[in-house]
Design an enzyme around this catalytic site. Structure first.
Site, PDB file in Angstrom:
ATOM      1  N   ASN A   1       0.880  -1.178   0.000  1.00 55.77           N
ATOM      2  CA  ASN A   1       0.000   0.000   0.000  1.00 55.77           C
ATOM      3  C   ASN A   1       0.910   1.219   0.000  1.00 55.77           C
ATOM      4  O   ASN A   1       1.500   1.560   1.019  1.00 55.77           O
ATOM      5  CB  ASN A   1      -0.895  -0.022   1.256  1.00 55.77           C
ATOM      6  CG  ASN A   1      -1.713   1.253   1.397  1.00 55.77           C
ATOM      7  OD1 ASN A   1      -1.768   2.070   0.473  1.00 55.77           O
ATOM      8  ND2 ASN A   1      -2.358   1.423   2.547  1.00 55.77           N
ATOM      9  N   TRP A   2       0.994   1.855  -1.165  1.00 57.03           N
ATOM     10  CA  TRP A   2       1.916   2.998  -1.284  1.00 57.03           C
ATOM     11  C   TRP A   2       1.401   4.249  -0.578  1.00 57.03           C
ATOM     12  O   TRP A   2       2.123   5.232  -0.455  1.00 57.03           O
ATOM     13  CB  TRP A   2       2.144   3.307  -2.767  1.00 57.03           C
ATOM     14  CG  TRP A   2       3.159   2.421  -3.417  1.00 57.03           C
ATOM     15  CD1 TRP A   2       3.838   1.384  -2.843  1.00 57.03           C
ATOM     16  CD2 TRP A   2       3.630   2.502  -4.772  1.00 57.03           C
ATOM     17  NE1 TRP A   2       4.693   0.814  -3.747  1.00 57.03           N
ATOM     18  CE2 TRP A   2       4.585   1.481  -4.943  1.00 57.03           C
ATOM     19  CE3 TRP A   2       3.334   3.330  -5.854  1.00 57.03           C
ATOM     20  CZ2 TRP A   2       5.247   1.275  -6.161  1.00 57.03           C
ATOM     21  CZ3 TRP A   2       3.987   3.122  -7.068  1.00 57.03           C
ATOM     22  CH2 TRP A   2       4.933   2.102  -7.210  1.00 57.03           C
ATOM     23  N   LYS A   3       0.122   4.239  -0.184  1.00 56.48           N
ATOM     24  CA  LYS A   3      -0.488   5.436   0.408  1.00 56.48           C
ATOM     25  C   LYS A   3      -0.225   6.635  -0.516  1.00 56.48           C
ATOM     26  O   LYS A   3      -0.242   6.460  -1.740  1.00 56.48           O
ATOM     27  CB  LYS A   3       0.033   5.634   1.834  1.00 56.48           C
ATOM     28  CG  LYS A   3      -0.143   4.358   2.669  1.00 56.48           C
ATOM     29  CD  LYS A   3       0.045   4.530   4.135  1.00 56.48           C
ATOM     30  CE  LYS A   3      -0.183   3.190   4.833  1.00 56.48           C
ATOM     31  NZ  LYS A   3      -0.093   3.260   6.283  1.00 56.48           N
TER      32      LYS A   3
ATOM     33  N   HIS B   1      -9.495   1.364   5.139  1.00 59.13           N
ATOM     34  CA  HIS B   1      -8.200   1.520   5.814  1.00 59.13           C
ATOM     35  C   HIS B   1      -8.388   2.459   7.010  1.00 59.13           C
ATOM     36  O   HIS B   1      -9.189   3.404   6.944  1.00 59.13           O
ATOM     37  CB  HIS B   1      -7.163   2.097   4.841  1.00 59.13           C
ATOM     38  CG  HIS B   1      -5.774   2.019   5.385  1.00 59.13           C
ATOM     39  ND1 HIS B   1      -5.293   2.919   6.312  1.00 59.13           N
ATOM     40  CD2 HIS B   1      -4.768   1.121   5.184  1.00 59.13           C
ATOM     41  CE1 HIS B   1      -4.060   2.581   6.654  1.00 59.13           C
ATOM     42  NE2 HIS B   1      -3.719   1.489   5.969  1.00 59.13           N
TER      43      HIS B   1
ATOM     44  N   GLU C   1      -6.735   4.829   8.045  1.00 59.72           N
ATOM     45  CA  GLU C   1      -6.502   6.247   7.737  1.00 59.72           C
ATOM     46  C   GLU C   1      -7.740   6.880   7.101  1.00 59.72           C
ATOM     47  O   GLU C   1      -7.992   8.080   7.287  1.00 59.72           O
ATOM     48  CB  GLU C   1      -5.255   6.382   6.844  1.00 59.72           C
ATOM     49  CG  GLU C   1      -3.985   6.106   7.654  1.00 59.72           C
ATOM     50  CD  GLU C   1      -2.830   5.503   6.876  1.00 59.72           C
ATOM     51  OE1 GLU C   1      -2.833   5.536   5.637  1.00 59.72           O
ATOM     52  OE2 GLU C   1      -1.905   4.977   7.536  1.00 59.72           O
TER      53      GLU C   1
ATOM     54  N   GLU D   1      -5.231  -4.813  10.660  1.00 62.67           N
ATOM     55  CA  GLU D   1      -4.191  -3.800  10.839  1.00 62.67           C
ATOM     56  C   GLU D   1      -4.414  -3.087  12.170  1.00 62.67           C
ATOM     57  O   GLU D   1      -5.211  -2.127  12.229  1.00 62.67           O
ATOM     58  CB  GLU D   1      -4.248  -2.779   9.705  1.00 62.67           C
ATOM     59  CG  GLU D   1      -3.961  -3.355   8.342  1.00 62.67           C
ATOM     60  CD  GLU D   1      -3.366  -2.304   7.405  1.00 62.67           C
ATOM     61  OE1 GLU D   1      -2.317  -2.579   6.834  1.00 62.67           O
ATOM     62  OE2 GLU D   1      -3.937  -1.213   7.265  1.00 62.67           O
TER      63      GLU D   1
ATOM     64  N   GLY E   1       2.867   2.218  10.800  1.00 63.55           N
ATOM     65  CA  GLY E   1       3.857   3.275  10.642  1.00 63.55           C
ATOM     66  C   GLY E   1       4.603   3.619  11.921  1.00 63.55           C
ATOM     67  O   GLY E   1       5.283   4.640  11.991  1.00 63.55           O
TER      68      GLY E   1
ATOM     69  N   SER F   1       3.659  -2.253  10.272  1.00 67.86           N
ATOM     70  CA  SER F   1       5.114  -2.340  10.442  1.00 67.86           C
ATOM     71  C   SER F   1       5.668  -3.715  10.079  1.00 67.86           C
ATOM     72  O   SER F   1       6.594  -4.214  10.717  1.00 67.86           O
ATOM     73  CB  SER F   1       5.511  -1.941  11.867  1.00 67.86           C
ATOM     74  OG  SER F   1       5.119  -0.606  12.131  1.00 67.86           O
TER      75      SER F   1
ATOM     76  N   GLY G   1       2.883  -1.113   4.224  1.00 69.06           N
ATOM     77  CA  GLY G   1       3.007   0.304   3.890  1.00 69.06           C
ATOM     78  C   GLY G   1       4.459   0.658   3.612  1.00 69.06           C
ATOM     79  O   GLY G   1       4.968   0.488   2.496  1.00 69.06           O
ATOM     80  N   GLY G   2       5.145   1.144   4.635  1.00 66.82           N
ATOM     81  CA  GLY G   2       6.513   1.652   4.489  1.00 66.82           C
ATOM     82  C   GLY G   2       7.456   0.730   3.733  1.00 66.82           C
ATOM     83  O   GLY G   2       8.221   1.181   2.873  1.00 66.82           O
TER      84      GLY G   2
END
Ligand code: 13P
Length: 250
Positions: free
Chosen positions: A11-13, A96, A98, A167, A173, A211, A232-233
């Site tokens: 997930n590149w966000k 998600h 966010e 999640e 993150g 993470s 993500g990251g």
């Protein structure tokens, strides 16, 4: 039944640009052909056209990060499920944390979004997860069950066509990962909820997100009810994502 190949979804966000995306895919596709896991990248909507071309013929599926709860019409700024389908989108993240947090998405909205995706043949990746305060208050199970129940209720027998991602919000993150035992505990709850709703629930991949890196992936993925990861990251650099794909292919 043996587990299907692990599904790893990046997930590149809100990251990426035209030249970096091209370099990323070139680096990734040079090495993925022999890997056993399934893989996808959920990219910002504006890059779907570019990524459709770049990923075509590769082992990496294309995904989006959100879609509209509406089918079509006067909804400025929204992107419909059918539009995503036009770009060969295979997966779409819905709910998600966010979006739940920054865009006030309710369980009911998330359920409708999952429905919109399924209606056009896109697999929704339904995200659920508790905040730190909810975990500390002993509400983890109640929260994730409530979030998933809304999607089950709205989607009936189609529920076996979704992917679920657990999640924990406190792990996103932050560098704090759920322990393999913590992840397994929640995944088992979600699995039994899915099984109660559908006799085909074994088909549903339940991913862990928060993470996840190449360093902690193997232990998490070894849990009986962890079927992959939402990353993500560690999906932003091709070599990091590749290391994860390799860990998931062992
Ligand atoms: P991180 O892997 O950066 O913690 O993000 C997880 C996530 O939110 C994926 O959807």
């Amino acid at each position: 039944m043996s587990k299907p190949p692990q599904l790893l979804v990046g997930n590149w966000k809100m990251h990426g640009d035209l030249s970096a995306n091209a370099a990323f895919v070139a680096e990734l596709t040079a090495e993925v052909s022999g890997l056993a896991c399934r893989a996808a990248l959920c990219v910002p909507a504006v890059y779907l056209a570019q990524m459709q071309v770049l990923l075509s013929g590769s082992r990496i599926d294309l995904g989006a990060q959100d879609l509209s709860a509406h089918e079509a019409g006067a909804y400025t700024g929204e992107v419909s499920a059918q539009m995503l389908r036009d770009f060969s989108v295979r997966y779409c993240i819905v709910g998600h944390s966010e979006r739940r947090l920054f865009h006030a998405e309710s369980d009911a909205t998330v359920a409708v979004k999952a429905q919109r995706a399924l209606a056009v043949g896109i697999t929704p990746i339904v995200c659920v997860g508790e905040s730190l305060a909810e975990r500390e208050a002993g509400q983890t199970e109640a929260v994730v069950k409530r979030q998933l129940a809304a999607v089950i209720q709205a989607n009936g027998h189609c529920i076996s066509e979704i992917v679920v991602a657990y999640e924990p919000v406190w792990a996103i993150g932050t560098g704090l990962t759920a322990s393999p035992e913590q992840a397994q505990e929640v995944h088992a709850v979600l699995r039994s909820q899915l099984k109660a709703a559908s006799s085909h629930a074994d088909r549903v991949s339940v991913l862990y997100g928060g993470s996840m890196t190449a360093h902690n992936a193997a232990e998490l993925l070894a849990q009986p009810d962890v079927d992959g990861g939402l990353i993500g990251g560690a999906s932003l650099k091709a070599q990091d994502f590749l290391s994860l794909l390799k860990a998931a292919s062992r």
